[in-house]
Motif scaffolding. Structure first.
Motif, PDB file in Angstrom:
ATOM      1  N   ASN A  11       5.592  25.807   0.533  1.00 52.31           N
ATOM      2  CA  ASN A  11       6.181  25.577   1.849  1.00 52.31           C
ATOM      3  C   ASN A  11       5.905  24.181   2.387  1.00 52.31           C
ATOM      4  N   SER A  12       4.644  23.827   2.557  1.00 50.74           N
ATOM      5  CA  SER A  12       4.293  22.595   3.269  1.00 50.74           C
ATOM      6  C   SER A  12       3.634  21.590   2.340  1.00 50.74           C
ATOM      7  N   PHE A  13       4.009  20.326   2.507  1.00 49.03           N
ATOM      8  CA  PHE A  13       3.575  19.243   1.616  1.00 49.03           C
ATOM      9  C   PHE A  13       3.126  18.067   2.473  1.00 49.03           C
ATOM     10  N   LEU A  14       1.938  17.538   2.194  1.00 50.58           N
ATOM     11  CA  LEU A  14       1.431  16.346   2.877  1.00 50.58           C
ATOM     12  C   LEU A  14       1.331  15.197   1.892  1.00 50.58           C
ATOM     13  N   ASP A  15       1.965  14.091   2.219  1.00 50.06           N
ATOM     14  CA  ASP A  15       1.934  12.883   1.391  1.00 50.06           C
ATOM     15  C   ASP A  15       1.101  11.843   2.133  1.00 50.06           C
ATOM     16  N   PHE A  16      -0.162  11.721   1.738  1.00 46.36           N
ATOM     17  CA  PHE A  16      -1.117  10.825   2.382  1.00 46.36           C
ATOM     18  C   PHE A  16      -1.076   9.460   1.697  1.00 46.36           C
ATOM     19  N   GLY A  17      -0.675   8.415   2.454  1.00 44.88           N
ATOM     20  CA  GLY A  17      -0.461   7.093   1.864  1.00 44.88           C
ATOM     21  C   GLY A  17       0.896   7.070   1.186  1.00 44.88           C
ATOM     22  N   THR A  18       1.931   7.397   1.941  1.00 46.25           N
ATOM     23  CA  THR A  18       3.228   7.744   1.361  1.00 46.25           C
ATOM     24  C   THR A  18       3.952   6.593   0.681  1.00 46.25           C
ATOM     25  N   GLY A  19       3.708   5.333   1.090  1.00 44.48           N
ATOM     26  CA  GLY A  19       4.451   4.231   0.482  1.00 44.48           C
ATOM     27  C   GLY A  19       5.933   4.374   0.756  1.00 44.48           C
ATOM     28  N   THR A  20       6.727   4.473  -0.298  1.00 48.22           N
ATOM     29  CA  THR A  20       8.180   4.618  -0.149  1.00 48.22           C
ATOM     30  C   THR A  20       8.603   6.027   0.218  1.00 48.22           C
ATOM     31  N   GLY A  21       7.656   6.969   0.216  1.00 49.76           N
ATOM     32  CA  GLY A  21       7.993   8.365   0.484  1.00 49.76           C
ATOM     33  C   GLY A  21       8.421   9.134  -0.743  1.00 49.76           C
ATOM     34  N   ILE A  22       8.279   8.547  -1.909  1.00 44.53           N
ATOM     35  CA  ILE A  22       8.850   9.135  -3.122  1.00 44.53           C
ATOM     36  C   ILE A  22       8.270  10.497  -3.461  1.00 44.53           C
ATOM     37  N   LEU A  23       6.966  10.704  -3.237  1.00 54.26           N
ATOM     38  CA  LEU A  23       6.369  11.992  -3.604  1.00 54.26           C
ATOM     39  C   LEU A  23       6.868  13.106  -2.687  1.00 54.26           C
ATOM     40  N   ALA A  24       6.947  12.827  -1.400  1.00 59.51           N
ATOM     41  CA  ALA A  24       7.447  13.833  -0.456  1.00 59.51           C
ATOM     42  C   ALA A  24       8.917  14.133  -0.708  1.00 59.51           C
ATOM     43  N   ILE A  25       9.693  13.108  -1.005  1.00 54.81           N
ATOM     44  CA  ILE A  25      11.116  13.303  -1.288  1.00 54.81           C
ATOM     45  C   ILE A  25      11.288  14.198  -2.511  1.00 54.81           C
ATOM     46  N   ALA A  26      10.489  13.942  -3.546  1.00 57.89           N
ATOM     47  CA  ALA A  26      10.552  14.785  -4.749  1.00 57.89           C
ATOM     48  C   ALA A  26      10.162  16.214  -4.428  1.00 57.89           C
ATOM     49  N   LYS A  33       9.464  23.342   1.561  1.00 60.82           N
ATOM     50  CA  LYS A  33      10.265  23.553   2.762  1.00 60.82           C
ATOM     51  C   LYS A  33      10.095  22.457   3.809  1.00 60.82           C
ATOM     52  N   HIS A  34       8.918  21.849   3.853  1.00 57.31           N
ATOM     53  CA  HIS A  34       8.649  20.852   4.890  1.00 57.31           C
ATOM     54  C   HIS A  34       7.631  19.852   4.357  1.00 57.31           C
ATOM     55  N   ALA A  35       7.799  18.587   4.703  1.00 56.22           N
ATOM     56  CA  ALA A  35       6.881  17.542   4.256  1.00 56.22           C
ATOM     57  C   ALA A  35       6.498  16.641   5.418  1.00 56.22           C
ATOM     58  N   VAL A  36       5.245  16.233   5.411  1.00 57.69           N
ATOM     59  CA  VAL A  36       4.735  15.251   6.364  1.00 57.69           C
ATOM     60  C   VAL A  36       4.242  14.053   5.566  1.00 57.69           C
ATOM     61  N   CYS A  37       4.657  12.867   5.972  1.00 62.29           N
ATOM     62  CA  CYS A  37       4.242  11.621   5.325  1.00 62.29           C
ATOM     63  C   CYS A  37       3.435  10.794   6.315  1.00 62.29           C
ATOM     64  N   VAL A  38       2.367  10.178   5.849  1.00 60.88           N
ATOM     65  CA  VAL A  38       1.560   9.338   6.729  1.00 60.88           C
ATOM     66  C   VAL A  38       1.138   8.087   5.968  1.00 60.88           C
ATOM     67  N   LEU A  96       5.508  -1.271   7.100  1.00 62.15           N
ATOM     68  CA  LEU A  96       6.570  -1.505   6.122  1.00 62.15           C
ATOM     69  C   LEU A  96       6.805  -0.260   5.274  1.00 62.15           C
ATOM     70  N   ALA A  97       5.714   0.454   4.960  1.00 61.36           N
ATOM     71  CA  ALA A  97       5.854   1.703   4.218  1.00 61.36           C
ATOM     72  C   ALA A  97       6.590   2.745   5.052  1.00 61.36           C
ATOM     73  N   ILE A  98       6.257   2.827   6.325  1.00 61.11           N
ATOM     74  CA  ILE A  98       6.932   3.784   7.205  1.00 61.11           C
ATOM     75  C   ILE A  98       8.425   3.492   7.266  1.00 61.11           C
ATOM     76  N   ASP A  99       8.775   2.223   7.380  1.00 59.22           N
ATOM     77  CA  ASP A  99      10.183   1.832   7.412  1.00 59.22           C
ATOM     78  C   ASP A  99      10.874   2.226   6.110  1.00 59.22           C
ATOM     79  N   ALA A 100      10.207   1.971   4.969  1.00 59.61           N
ATOM     80  CA  ALA A 100      10.792   2.321   3.672  1.00 59.61           C
ATOM     81  C   ALA A 100      10.941   3.824   3.519  1.00 59.61           C
ATOM     82  N   ALA A 101       9.922   4.585   3.925  1.00 57.73           N
ATOM     83  CA  ALA A 101       9.978   6.045   3.796  1.00 57.73           C
ATOM     84  C   ALA A 101      11.095   6.630   4.661  1.00 57.73           C
ATOM     85  N   GLN A 102      11.252   6.117   5.873  1.00 62.61           N
ATOM     86  CA  GLN A 102      12.323   6.608   6.752  1.00 62.61           C
ATOM     87  C   GLN A 102      13.695   6.295   6.159  1.00 62.61           C
ATOM     88  N   ARG A 103      13.835   5.097   5.634  1.00 59.45           N
ATOM     89  CA  ARG A 103      15.114   4.713   5.029  1.00 59.45           C
ATOM     90  C   ARG A 103      15.429   5.588   3.813  1.00 59.45           C
TER      91      ARG A 103
END
Length: 283
Positions: free
Chosen positions: A151-166, A173-178, A183-190
């Motif tokens: 259900n829930s996934f935490l991506d700590f140090g997300t960078g581009t967000g690739i792990l949460a996206i996968a 069902k739901h992911a949190v990225c931090v 610049l990483a936040i901008d990339a992950a949102q994009r």
């Protein structure tokens, strides 16, 4: 914004230590090729600060008993030139059984699950060994876990967000990225938008900002950061749950595991890929 591209020649034994020091000095990403490291720094740091940091790292290497022989040269790259450079360097790559990482300007023609990643200047294009290992293990556990637990996934140090996206594309069902890097936040949102994902929450700051518990926590970070945040990660993990820790160099894993065991976690498996180590833990 512009960037400085550094070409650094250094011995293999000192490469990982230098990469860690450059990351602490504001380096946004590296490409390794033999004994040459291509490193990128934002121009707002100032070229003098960057070169001073590299010069200081030579003393740190020597004091640590490592080879301090190092040479470097650099060029300034404007943002437009940077984007064109990425298009030449960033090609699709297959990972695991069903995942393909590809940039927005490429088409998926192989029928695999697409992870569309526009890296910008954040870590996590999927070409690094630790990122590929993390993706492979996330894919494995997305199949092995009983569905109600996925259900829930935490991506700590997300960078581009690739792990949460996968994770989301594999059934979470739901992911949190931090991440502390804007610049990483901008990339992950994009990248979340490029993958048309809505069930993803992206936070700028430390893991202390994250509330609740998670069924799966992924942290692909330096060993020092993993140790410093052992308590928060352990207390944020559901029972049962899986913590995937990566980014450690061989020899660093014991200290990380000790810190996690003090918080009540124990090791399920270790994975070695060259000089890198990934560890799976649970309560």
């Amino acid at each position: 914004m512009g960037y400085y591209e550094f070409k650094i020649k250094i011995s293999d034994e000192s490469k990982d230590a230098l990469i860690q020091m450059m990351s602490q000095a504001g380096c946004l990403g590296v490409i390794e090729n033999g004994n040459t490291i291509t490193a990128y720094f934002p121009d707002f740091l100032g070229i003098n600060k960057i070169t001073d940091a590299l010069s200081s790292s030579k003393k740190t290497l020597k004091d640590s008993g490592l080879d301090d022989k190092m040479s470097f040269e650099y060029v300034f790259i404007g943002e437009r030139d940077w984007n064109e450079s990425w298009k030449k360097k960033f090609k699709p790559i297959d990972v695991g059984e069903n995942l393909t990482i590809l940039p927005p300007w490429e088409e998926n023609s192989n029928g695999r699950i697409s992870l569309i990643i526009d890296p910008g200047m954040a870590f996590g294009t999927g070409h690094h060994e630790t990122t590929k290992t993390c993706l492979t293990l996330i894919e494995r556990f997305s199949k092995d876990l009983i569905p109600p637990l996925v259900n829930s996934f935490l991506d700590f140090g997300t960078g581009t967000g690739i792990l949460a996206i996968a994770a989301l594309k594999l059934g979470f069902k739901h992911a949190v990225c931090v991440d502390i890097d804007p610049l990483a936040i901008d990339a992950a949102q994009r990248n979340a938008e490029l993958n048309t994902l809505e069930n993803i929450e992206i936070k700028e700051g430390s893991i202390s900002l994250v509330d609740g518990k998670f069924d799966f926590i992924a942290a692909n970070l330096m060993s020092e950061i993993l140790i410093q945040n052992a308590h928060k990660m352990a207390s944020s993990l559901n029972k049962p749950g899986i913590a995937l820790l990566s980014g450690m160099i061989v020899g660093q894993e014991d200290d990380v595991i000790t810190a996690m065991e003090k918080e009540g976690l124990h090791v399920l498996e270790k994975f070695y890929d060259g000089r890198w180590v990934s560890v799976l833990l649970t309560h």
